[in-house]
Design a protein around this motif. Structure first.
Motif, mmCIF file in Angstrom:
data_model
loop_
_atom_site.group_PDB
_atom_site.id
_atom_site.type_symbol
_atom_site.label_atom_id
_atom_site.label_comp_id
_atom_site.label_asym_id
_atom_site.label_seq_id
_atom_site.Cartn_x
_atom_site.Cartn_y
_atom_site.Cartn_z
ATOM 1 N N ILE A 187 0.838 -1.203 0.000
ATOM 2 C CA ILE A 187 0.000 0.000 0.000
ATOM 3 C C ILE A 187 0.871 1.251 0.000
ATOM 4 N N GLY A 188 0.744 2.050 -1.047
ATOM 5 C CA GLY A 188 1.464 3.323 -1.122
ATOM 6 C C GLY A 188 0.498 4.481 -0.988
ATOM 7 N N GLY A 189 1.035 5.681 -0.964
ATOM 8 C CA GLY A 189 0.201 6.867 -0.799
ATOM 9 C C GLY A 189 -0.719 7.142 -1.975
ATOM 10 N N THR A 190 -0.352 6.666 -3.180
ATOM 11 C CA THR A 190 -1.198 6.912 -4.354
ATOM 12 C C THR A 190 -1.799 5.633 -4.939
ATOM 13 N N THR A 191 -1.047 4.525 -4.901
ATOM 14 C CA THR A 191 -1.599 3.263 -5.418
ATOM 15 C C THR A 191 -1.297 2.099 -4.475
ATOM 16 N N CYS A 192 -2.148 1.071 -4.560
ATOM 17 C CA CYS A 192 -1.881 -0.206 -3.887
ATOM 18 C C CYS A 192 -1.447 -1.178 -4.969
ATOM 19 N N LYS A 193 -0.254 -1.732 -4.818
ATOM 20 C CA LYS A 193 0.220 -2.725 -5.775
ATOM 21 C C LYS A 193 -0.162 -4.103 -5.250
ATOM 22 N N ILE A 194 -0.836 -4.877 -6.083
ATOM 23 C CA ILE A 194 -1.303 -6.196 -5.648
ATOM 24 C C ILE A 194 -0.675 -7.269 -6.526
ATOM 25 N N GLY A 195 -0.063 -8.245 -5.880
ATOM 26 C CA GLY A 195 0.556 -9.350 -6.604
ATOM 27 C C GLY A 195 -0.117 -10.657 -6.238
ATOM 28 N N PHE A 196 -0.342 -11.484 -7.241
ATOM 29 C CA PHE A 196 -0.935 -12.814 -7.050
ATOM 30 C C PHE A 196 0.175 -13.830 -7.315
ATOM 31 N N GLN A 225 -12.397 -14.596 -10.603
ATOM 32 C CA GLN A 225 -11.962 -14.627 -12.005
ATOM 33 C C GLN A 225 -11.160 -15.900 -12.318
ATOM 34 N N GLU A 226 -10.312 -16.310 -11.366
ATOM 35 C CA GLU A 226 -9.451 -17.493 -11.579
ATOM 36 C C GLU A 226 -10.156 -18.781 -11.135
ATOM 37 N N ALA A 227 -11.375 -18.627 -10.561
ATOM 38 C CA ALA A 227 -12.112 -19.777 -10.007
ATOM 39 C C ALA A 227 -11.270 -20.548 -8.993
ATOM 40 N N ILE A 228 -10.701 -19.796 -8.054
ATOM 41 C CA ILE A 228 -9.861 -20.405 -7.013
ATOM 42 C C ILE A 228 -10.577 -20.265 -5.666
ATOM 43 N N SER A 229 -10.594 -21.350 -4.921
ATOM 44 C CA SER A 229 -11.239 -21.341 -3.603
ATOM 45 C C SER A 229 -10.301 -20.729 -2.566
ATOM 46 N N LYS A 230 -10.900 -20.079 -1.564
ATOM 47 C CA LYS A 230 -10.077 -19.497 -0.488
ATOM 48 C C LYS A 230 -9.322 -20.567 0.286
#
Length: 313
Positions: A11-20, A58-63
């Motif tokens: 989490i940054g001040g302008t954007t949140c970068k999300i990686g899978f 979207q990926e049809a992945i279960s938690k």
């Protein structure tokens, strides 16, 4: 059975970068969402939760197949995953681990953004294979992460590794953003380098190409130095002397195997690294002189990688 996937959120001040990621550390996909700092950033965590839920749908992945979410935030974090003030997000005291856990039903690990970037570089980047690492990020500010024997030195209330606020000049008259005077950040961040340059230009009448540049940036200073501009070369040397000698002091305390330099300023490359190393060696304790230096290898993705490393550890 080992869970197969994980999310790293920086989490940054302008954007949140999300990686899978998969749990071997392979980045499968990455994207950004806007950091909504309105109303003291109250919707930031629910925005992250929605982004994670959307991806899984979207990926049809279960938690059940997800190890959890590692999250990096720009402020001190205690061992319970509670953030005590993130100025850039508008947060006061926020229990990130509990709130995001309730929103997603997943395991949550929280760390300081510079510390998780250091973990990322140790795991898959410039410090891969090392367990004793100092990471310095030279961006708008100066962040730091210190790793000893593979573990982040977070300190009593999460402020360990805040090397941008080491005092390097007792005679400074302009205040740092933190309220103190003469912090490392005031000289070696991107904004600090420009500040030094403007001071120097105001005091001298010497010919220099940087005098004519509107909206001068740190990159302009390094580019001019590479092109042989004497004033710019002097500025780069001054910045690297401050940083190199400060790092040699830290090395006396933690004796790293490697020091990794990242953040936007690190794009200057060898002129920065070689100069920092030169001044480090000149001022360091003899047993620390062999410390290796490297540029960060993961760029802006280091935080996401480190978030997952923290989660899997």
């Amino acid at each position: 059975m080992m869970k197969k996937y994980a999310f790293g959120v920086d989490i940054g001040g302008t954007t949140c970068k999300i990686g899978f990621f998969d749990t071997n550390g392979t980045l499968l996909d990455k994207w950004e969402i806007k950091t909504n700092t309105e109303n003291n950033g109250e919707s930031i965590l629910s925005d992250v939760a929605k982004a994670v839920d959307n991806k899984l749908a979207q990926e049809a992945i279960s938690k059940d197949d997800v190890q959890g979410i590692g999250i990096g935030v720009p402020g001190p974090v205690d061992s319970q995953g509670v953030v005590h003030r993130c100025v850039n997000l508008g947060w006061g005291v926020v229990n990130v681990a509990e709130e995001l856990g309730n929103l997603t039903g997943l395991k949550i690990k929280v760390g300081n953004d510079a510390n998780v970037a250091a973990l990322g570089e140790m795991w898959q980047g410039g410090a891969k294979g090392s367990k004793d690492v100092i990471m310095v990020t030279l961006g708008t500010g100066v962040g730091g992460g210190i790793i000893v024997d593979g573990k982040v030195v977070a300190g009593f209330n999460g402020a360990g590794g805040e090397i941008g606020h080491i005092t390097v000049n007792n005679d400074e008259i302009e205040a740092c953003n933190c309220g103190q005077y003469g912090c490392l950040e005031q000289y070696t961040s991107a904004t600090g380098i420009v500040r030094l340059a403007k001071r120097k230009l105001a005091k001298s009448t010497e010919e220099t190409s940087i005098r004519e540049i509107p909206n001068l940036t740190a990159k302009d200073v390094f580019d001019a130095a590479k092109a042989g501009d004497a004033i710019a070369i002097g500025l780069v040397d001054e910045v690297c002397e401050i940083l190199g000698s400060t790092l040699s002091n830290i090395a006396c305390v933690v004796n790293p195997e490697i020091i990794v330099i990242g953040g936007g300023v690190s794009k200057a490359g060898d002129i920065l690294l070689d100069n920092i190393k030169k001044h480090f060696v000149e001022t360091s304790f003899m047993a620390c002189r062999e410390t290796k230096f490297a540029l960060a290898g993961l760029g802006n993705d280091a935080g996401m990688y480190g978030c997952v490393e923290m989660l899997l550890d």
